[in-house]
Design a protein around this motif. Structure first.
Motif, PDB file in Angstrom:
ATOM      1  N   SER B 194     100.250 -83.348 -30.042  1.00  0.00           N
ATOM      2  CA  SER B 194     100.759 -83.635 -28.696  1.00  0.00           C
ATOM      3  C   SER B 194     101.398 -85.018 -28.679  1.00  0.00           C
ATOM      4  N   MET B 195     102.133 -85.266 -27.634  1.00  0.00           N
ATOM      5  CA  MET B 195     102.765 -86.577 -27.478  1.00  0.00           C
ATOM      6  C   MET B 195     101.705 -87.664 -27.470  1.00  0.00           C
ATOM      7  N   MET B 196     100.588 -87.408 -26.803  1.00  0.00           N
ATOM      8  CA  MET B 196      99.546 -88.411 -26.678  1.00  0.00           C
ATOM      9  C   MET B 196      98.976 -88.765 -28.056  1.00  0.00           C
ATOM     10  N   ARG B 197      98.729 -87.693 -28.853  1.00  0.00           N
ATOM     11  CA  ARG B 197      98.117 -87.949 -30.161  1.00  0.00           C
ATOM     12  C   ARG B 197      99.086 -88.688 -31.066  1.00  0.00           C
ATOM     13  N   LYS B 198     100.337 -88.356 -30.954  1.00  0.00           N
ATOM     14  CA  LYS B 198     101.358 -89.073 -31.728  1.00  0.00           C
ATOM     15  C   LYS B 198     101.318 -90.569 -31.414  1.00  0.00           C
ATOM     16  N   THR B 199     101.208 -90.842 -30.123  1.00  0.00           N
ATOM     17  CA  THR B 199     101.221 -92.241 -29.698  1.00  0.00           C
ATOM     18  C   THR B 199      99.969 -92.966 -30.164  1.00  0.00           C
ATOM     19  N   ILE B 200      98.827 -92.279 -30.031  1.00  0.00           N
ATOM     20  CA  ILE B 200      97.583 -92.893 -30.495  1.00  0.00           C
ATOM     21  C   ILE B 200      97.709 -93.240 -31.981  1.00  0.00           C
ATOM     22  N   ALA B 201      98.197 -92.262 -32.746  1.00  0.00           N
ATOM     23  CA  ALA B 201      98.305 -92.475 -34.189  1.00  0.00           C
ATOM     24  C   ALA B 201      99.209 -93.673 -34.496  1.00  0.00           C
ATOM     25  N   LYS B 202     100.337 -93.679 -33.847  1.00  0.00           N
ATOM     26  CA  LYS B 202     101.321 -94.700 -34.164  1.00  0.00           C
ATOM     27  C   LYS B 202     100.805 -96.104 -33.805  1.00  0.00           C
ATOM     28  N   ARG B 203     100.270 -96.188 -32.604  1.00  0.00           N
ATOM     29  CA  ARG B 203      99.876 -97.512 -32.111  1.00  0.00           C
ATOM     30  C   ARG B 203      98.653 -98.065 -32.814  1.00  0.00           C
ATOM     31  N   LEU B 204      97.717 -97.211 -33.143  1.00  0.00           N
ATOM     32  CA  LEU B 204      96.511 -97.723 -33.776  1.00  0.00           C
ATOM     33  C   LEU B 204      96.741 -98.059 -35.248  1.00  0.00           C
ATOM     34  N   VAL B 205      97.608 -97.304 -35.902  1.00  0.00           N
ATOM     35  CA  VAL B 205      97.974 -97.678 -37.278  1.00  0.00           C
ATOM     36  C   VAL B 205      98.653 -99.056 -37.255  1.00  0.00           C
ATOM     37  N   GLU B 206      99.542 -99.194 -36.281  1.00  0.00           N
ATOM     38  CA  GLU B 206     100.251-100.462 -36.146  1.00  0.00           C
ATOM     39  C   GLU B 206      99.260-101.605 -35.904  1.00  0.00           C
ATOM     40  N   LYS B 208      95.923-101.706 -36.570  1.00  0.00           N
ATOM     41  CA  LYS B 208      94.985-101.986 -37.668  1.00  0.00           C
ATOM     42  C   LYS B 208      95.706-102.588 -38.866  1.00  0.00           C
ATOM     43  N   THR B 209      96.992-102.331 -39.010  1.00  0.00           N
ATOM     44  CA  THR B 209      97.696-102.866 -40.179  1.00  0.00           C
ATOM     45  C   THR B 209      98.400-104.192 -39.892  1.00  0.00           C
ATOM     46  N   THR B 210      98.614-104.510 -38.623  1.00  0.00           N
ATOM     47  CA  THR B 210      99.304-105.784 -38.364  1.00  0.00           C
ATOM     48  C   THR B 210      98.361-106.828 -37.770  1.00  0.00           C
ATOM     49  N   ALA B 211      97.394-106.405 -36.962  1.00  0.00           N
ATOM     50  CA  ALA B 211      96.483-107.397 -36.370  1.00  0.00           C
ATOM     51  C   ALA B 211      95.273-107.567 -37.291  1.00  0.00           C
ATOM     52  N   PRO B 212      95.056-108.741 -37.868  1.00  0.00           N
ATOM     53  CA  PRO B 212      93.871-108.953 -38.728  1.00  0.00           C
ATOM     54  C   PRO B 212      92.594-108.929 -37.891  1.00  0.00           C
ATOM     55  N   ALA B 344      85.560-101.204 -32.742  1.00  0.00           N
ATOM     56  CA  ALA B 344      86.747-100.525 -32.229  1.00  0.00           C
ATOM     57  C   ALA B 344      88.022-101.167 -32.741  1.00  0.00           C
ATOM     58  N   ILE B 345      89.108-100.433 -32.686  1.00  0.00           N
ATOM     59  CA  ILE B 345      90.413-100.976 -33.064  1.00  0.00           C
ATOM     60  C   ILE B 345      91.085-101.538 -31.812  1.00  0.00           C
ATOM     61  N   ILE B 346      91.620-102.719 -31.977  1.00  0.00           N
ATOM     62  CA  ILE B 346      92.231-103.417 -30.837  1.00  0.00           C
ATOM     63  C   ILE B 346      93.431-102.627 -30.309  1.00  0.00           C
ATOM     64  N   ASN B 347      93.555-102.614 -28.973  1.00  0.00           N
ATOM     65  CA  ASN B 347      94.642-101.928 -28.289  1.00  0.00           C
ATOM     66  C   ASN B 347      95.756-102.945 -28.040  1.00  0.00           C
ATOM     67  N   PRO B 348      96.781-103.006 -28.903  1.00  0.00           N
ATOM     68  CA  PRO B 348      97.773-104.072 -28.750  1.00  0.00           C
ATOM     69  C   PRO B 348      98.550-103.938 -27.431  1.00  0.00           C
ATOM     70  N   PRO B 349      99.047-104.982 -26.817  1.00  0.00           N
ATOM     71  CA  PRO B 349      99.084-106.351 -27.369  1.00  0.00           C
ATOM     72  C   PRO B 349      97.840-107.173 -27.019  1.00  0.00           C
ATOM     73  N   GLU B 350      96.726-106.500 -26.649  1.00  0.00           N
ATOM     74  CA  GLU B 350      95.519-107.264 -26.344  1.00  0.00           C
ATOM     75  C   GLU B 350      95.005-107.908 -27.628  1.00  0.00           C
ATOM     76  N   ALA B 351      94.071-108.852 -27.465  1.00  0.00           N
ATOM     77  CA  ALA B 351      93.557-109.555 -28.641  1.00  0.00           C
ATOM     78  C   ALA B 351      92.099-109.225 -28.911  1.00  0.00           C
ATOM     79  N   GLY B 352      91.473-108.532 -27.972  1.00  0.00           N
ATOM     80  CA  GLY B 352      90.057-108.225 -28.179  1.00  0.00           C
ATOM     81  C   GLY B 352      89.649-106.918 -27.550  1.00  0.00           C
ATOM     82  N   ILE B 353      88.676-106.279 -28.192  1.00  0.00           N
ATOM     83  CA  ILE B 353      88.105-105.061 -27.612  1.00  0.00           C
ATOM     84  C   ILE B 353      86.606-105.107 -27.854  1.00  0.00           C
ATOM     85  N   LEU B 354      85.850-104.734 -26.828  1.00  0.00           N
ATOM     86  CA  LEU B 354      84.397-104.776 -26.916  1.00  0.00           C
ATOM     87  C   LEU B 354      83.865-103.363 -27.093  1.00  0.00           C
TER      88      LEU B 354
END
Lengths: 342, 411, 325
Positions: B194-206, B208-212, B344-354
């Motif tokens: 689905s569109m939603m899953r595509k977006t989740i995949a794209k954004r979370l890969v981005e 986890k791979t760009t935000a240390p 959890a994996i951070i939800n960009p462009p935020e800097a923290g997730i609890l």
């Protein structure tokens, strides 16, 4: 029959109106006239509405033949049955069906006498024992023998009257029916409206025997012809046949010699290639409506004022019918699938 | 005036939309402001409004197909207006992305009017050329159910038609390859994304791979929170959840540590003035994080009410884009699943997730005696580009203090 | 329950209905004095008299139309056609009047008539006397078309037909009039429009009606010896068609052969196949097989007549084809 009358008696006899032996009241005669006039005005208006595309399909007008329908149907009782062919508006009006329902049927509206499902050629009214107009030439003739058979089977003394054109008298099923009606002595009166043309084919070009009523001689059936442009003659002939059917359960075949002033149907010109304008004009001289009006005026049964009032009244009735038809709703979509089966 | 309707951007992250349904068909009159279509974005099912009145003259993107944002999807114009210029525009013809093609190998259904004579001829010649797999309807159905690739099968029916027995033969010989041994009725299946899953995949890969990412975990004594919540709910006027209290406490801690309420912008770091906390809500086919705004300025009752409303509308796919975008921090709570702890994996462009675990009963030492205590573990994931270890630790320390002395939240 | 010939079962149905309702009468060629061309009305003249069992001249259109007119005013005629071949002369009455009067009158009239008689081939009657015309009748909305295959079905369906307020075309078979079967006594009424599974099976569905049911059953019996379990389905009423009994069976067996005596072009079997294709497409493992009469007028010569008609071997071949055997 050959009674010798004195001069005095002869004079008295000659002064008697020709309908004196029929027991018709003045009111009844006026009513004959009024019904013919209603049919004429109704049909003229139907032609106008057809031109405005309010009426579709085939539309066969009865103009010119009014005296046949009115005279014949006036000879019936309410519990008698009527079958008609596709030129059926006049018969429906003569039977006393509501002009509003007939016009609405022409307009294809749910308030029509057949709920918009039949149209011009298929007017039905069970409450008036008006068994319908039928579109296959001659195809309805055996149905009339059927109701006559049925009333006899049920021990009733109702009579069935069946109208058809002279062209139907060449169809096989017409002859089959005449045979069955004569064989089984069915109380049915066949009224053949010979308007001289089966669509555009003249009687002389279609029938080996031009006296259509004589076709019944093959079945040894009571038969005869009458002037179909004369409502009194129409009444007289049909009344006699109906009485015979009712009292001795015997069929009759009558030929009404008549003429239609309009084309075969609305899509047909008044004279076309098959008859001349002069012929039509000549025939119009025996128009049954003014002819009967003159007779009633002469006899003091009708006054010119009454004729004028009647015109106005009928005009209003026809206007009301058109307005009713125009404003009525079309049949609902569910009607498409209703009444295919019980 | 003829207008081309383009796929609108209906969410902050939307790149493509799928037309779920046209509420109008070609030839229908549309009024300005009238809803003409339903569009599935990456986040929600949205309604598409007409901006002009006129006749819907042309639909470029059929139901079930998608188009990139900005691509034309339809034309609204006057009844007799010449739209040929808009029709022949190259952008119109390349708009459609056939999702049906991604889902199955079945040919895409197009209406007769859309089918040009050449393509008709081509389809016929394909069939004659034998590239089509000949298979009986029943065999095809079974093959689809059992996830068998029919192109690898040899048909034993007339003219090489694959019939039921051919499929059954494969099933009986290679049953284990397709059917799990312990659950005969569970088969491997493939689902379209689905569109939603595509977006989740794209954004979370981005992310986890760009935000240390680094993680700080604390354990909290929840005794007071439990008492505090019971007292509040005992009034009968509210029904506050633990998560509501944690969200409110997080806002409190964010206010004390504004450098956590921040975003990495490449050249700059934005420190947000407003505290907007996203709450992760699980859906059947993904998740979404509706956002509560101005959390520190709101009381617990209001936070609770808003959270409930957002969660329920998220399930109905009725959220507006502004309701699931613009967060500055996220709380993800899996406590209801009896999870001790997770990151959890951070939800960009935020800097923290609890990430919040379950409250568990544990033996604890209190005043020198072992008693049953109620403990909860929380893990903060931090974007090290914005938050350093000490900053994250300070935030967690403040949060722990508030939760262990929650009365302050009632202030 | 009694063992009756088909003609006796039909006679029983008509007799019982005429005893029940004085408005029911029988009319047709040779139904009275002659005792029925095929003896279906044997004894009925003596029982009911000339008023209710009526010999007609040979005038099919005339007495069909007469029956329709009588039905319009409440009688319930049973019109016997000596054969359906002769009824072609009355098709205008059936198509244009019986089927349409209710519709074009907006529901003001009904036509509760039964037109019945034998259909299809007998032996060596040649082209004009050997036609199966159910597709023509079933094509016309407003007509109900029934084609029973057993004496019991014949009785139960004919009683329903007489009681039904619609025009019912009841198609019998000369070849079956002598065929015997168990027939329930007295009030045995089968609903119109409901089919029947004449033999259960799991491997293939054979659909047939009237005389062809017996060809189908014989084929099924032979197929059993080869390990093929054929289910034989009889729709019994052609129009309206019982789709449920057909689709249920095909969904179970995944294969179907339709056997009919009629010509193949635009036949009832093709209509049934169309409904199966559209409503059970995913259940089919093979295209539907058809066994029809050949697309020719019936020849007279005995050897050619046999070739023209569906036979047990042809049905077996068709079954094997859809089973890919």
């Amino acid at each position: 029959m050959a009674t010798v009358l004195s001069m005095k008696e002869k004079t008295k006899e000659a002064r008697k109106p020709r309908w004196s032996d029929l027991g018709l009241s003045s009111a009844r005669l006026v009513d004959f006239y009024k019904r013919m006039l209603l049919i004429r005005r109704f049909e003229e208006r139907a032609a106008q509405e057809y031109g405005k595309s309010k009426i579709g399909g085939f539309c066969h007008l009865y103009i010119g033949q009014e005296a046949v329908g009115v005279g014949a149907i006036e000879a019936l009782r309410e519990d008698d049955y009527i079958f008609s062919a596709y030129r059926d508006h006049g018969h429906a009006l003569a039977r006393g069906m509501d002009p509003k329902g007939i016009m609405a049927e022409l307009f294809g509206k749910v308030t029509g006498c057949s709920k918009g499902m039949g149209g011009s050629m298929h007017m039905f009214d069970a409450s008036k024992n008006f068994m319908g107009g039928y579109g296959i030439v001659g195809g309805h003739v055996p149905l009339a023998a059927g109701t006559a058979f049925g009333t006899k089977y049920l021990g009733k003394d109702s009579v069935t009257l069946c109208f058809f054109g002279e062209a139907a008298a060449n169809q096989g099923v017409f002859h089959e029916t005449l045979n069955l009606a004569a064989l089984w002595k069915l109380p049915v009166v066949f009224v053949c409206e010979n308007n001289r043309y089966g669509m555009g084919t003249a009687v002389e070009r279609a029938h080996a025997v031009w006296d259509i009523y004589q076709k019944a001689s093959a079945y040894d059936m009571a038969r005869g012809w009458f002037d179909g442009m004369d409502v009194i003659e129409s009444y007289r002939a049909v009344k006699e046949a109906v009485d015979r059917a009712r009292t001795s359960s015997e069929p009759t075949m009558l030929e009404a010699r008549t003429y239609r002033f309009r084309g075969h149907s609305m899509s047909d010109p008044i004279h076309g290639h098959y008859r001349t304008k002069e012929e039509v004009e000549e025939q119009k001289k025996s128009d049954p409506i003014p002819r009967f009006a003159e007779e009633l005026l002469r006899g003091g049964i009708l006054t010119q004022t009454a004729v004028d009032d009647m015109e106005a009244e009928i005009k209003a009735v026809v206007n009301e019918a058109v307005e009713f038809a125009d404003q009525s709703p079309e049949p609902p979509a569910e009607f498409l699938h209703e009444n295919v089966y019980v | 005036m003829a207008t081309r309707i383009e796929m609108p951007k209906l969410s902050d992250t939307m790149e493509e939309g799928i037309i779920l349904k046209w509420l109008k068909k070609e030839g229908d009159a549309v009024k300005q402001g009238e809803i003409i279509a339903e569009v599935q974005t990456d986040k929600a099912d949205m309604e598409l409004e007409a901006y002009d009145s006129g006749i819907l003259r042309k639909i470029f993107v059929p139901e079930g197909s998608g188009a990139a944002v900005g691509k034309p999807i339809a034309i609204i114009a006057g009844a007799g207006e010449d739209i040929s210029a808009l029709l022949t525009d190259k952008r119109s013809t390349e708009a459609v992305q056939h999702h049906a093609e991604e889902k199955s190998s079945a040919p895409v259904e197009t209406s007769l009017s859309q089918r040009s004579p050449e393509t008709t001829v081509k389809q016929v010649s394909n069939e004659n050329g034998g590239s089509r797999v000949k298979i009986s309807p029943l065999a095809k159905k079974i093959a689809q159910e059992k996830n068998i690739n029919v192109s690898t099968l040899a048909g034993s029916g007339p003219m090489g038609r694959i019939i039921k027995r051919d499929v059954e033969e494969v099933l009986s010989h290679g049953a284990t390859a397709f059917v799990p041994r312990h659950a005969a009725n569970v088969s491997t299946q493939q689902f379209p994304v689905s569109m939603m899953r595509k977006t989740i995949a794209k954004r979370l890969v981005e992310s986890k791979t760009t935000a240390p990412h680094f993680y700080v975990t604390s354990e909290v004594d929840m005794k007071r929170v439990i008492e505090f919540r019971s007292a509040l709910n005992a009034t009968g006027e509210v029904k506050i959840s633990y998560n509501d209290i944690i969200v409110k406490a997080a806002a409190y801690a964010l206010r004390k540590n504004p450098n956590v309420n921040a975003s990495w912008m490449g050249e700059t770091i934005t420190q947000h003035g407003e505290i907007r906390i996203g709450i992760a809500v699980a859906l059947d086919d993904g998740l979404i994080t509706p956002v509560i705004r101005d959390v520190d300025a709101k009381g617990l009752a209001q936070i609770s009410a808003e959270a409930k409303d957002l969660a329920s509308r998220a399930h109905e796919r009725k959220l507006k884009p502004e309701e699931y975008s613009g967060g500055t921090f996220t709380v993800s709570n899996l406590g209801m699943f009896d999870v001790e702890n997770f990151a959890a994996i951070i939800n960009p462009p935020e800097a923290g997730i609890l990430a919040v675990g379950s409250i568990t009963e544990e033996p604890v030492v209190e005043n020198g005696a072992i008693v049953i205590g109620n403990r909860m573990k929380m893990t903060l994931s931090c974007d090290h580009r914005v938050i350093d270890g000490a900053v994250g630790a300070q935030f967690m320390s403040d949060l722990k203090k508030i939760l262990e002395n929650p009365a302050v939240l009632a202030l | 329950m009694a063992m009756l010939a088909f003609r006796e079962a039909l006679n029983q149905a008509m007799t019982e209905e005429m005893e029940r309702d004085p408005n029911v009468f029988l009319m047709g060629e040779e139904v009275a004095q002659y005792q029925g061309a095929y003896k279906v009305s044997q004894g009925m003249l003596q029982k009911f008299g000339e008023k209710r069992v009526i010999d007609t001249p040979i005038t099919e259109a005339g007495f069909a139309g007469l029956g329709i007119g009588a039905a319009m005013i409440g009688l319930r005629p049973i019109v016997e056609m000596m054969t359906w071949n002769f009824a072609i002369l009355a098709f205008d009455q059936l198509f244009n009047n019986a089927a349409k009067i209710r519709y074009m009158s907006g529901g003001q009239f009904k036509v509760p008539i039964v037109v019945r008689g034998p259909s299809g081939a007998a032996h060596a009657l040649a082209a004009q006397h050997s036609q199966s015309l159910e597709a023509m009748l079933a094509h016309v909305p407003g007509l109900i078309v029934v084609a029973p295959s057993t004496p019991a079905d014949g009785k139960g369906l004919l009683k329903s037909a007489v009681r039904d307020d619609n025009p019912v075309m009841f198609m019998e078979s000369e070849m079956m009039y002598g065929q015997k079967g168990e027939v329930p006594d007295g009030e045995y009424v089968l609903p119109l429009g409901v089919g029947d599974v004449k033999r259960g099976g799991k491997d293939v569905t054979i659909i047939a009606w009237s005389k062809m049911i017996h060809v189908a059953l014989a084929a099924a019996e032979q197929l059993k010896n080869e390990g093929i379990e054929a289910e034989v389905v009889d729709p019994r009423t052609i129009h309206p068609l019982d789709e449920t009994v057909i689709l249920d069976s095909v969904k179970k067996t995944n294969r179907c052969v339709i056997v009919e005596e009629a010509w193949p072009f635009a036949s009832v079997g093709k209509e049934i196949a169309s409904r199966i294709y559209s409503q059970a497409f995913d259940y089919l493992d093979a295209p539907i097989g058809h066994v029809n009469g050949a697309d020719v007028p019936m020849p007279y010569a005995h050897n050619l007549e046999k070739l023209m008609l569906p036979s047990v071997p042809r049905v077996i071949d068709a079954v094997k084809e859809v089973l890919y055997r």
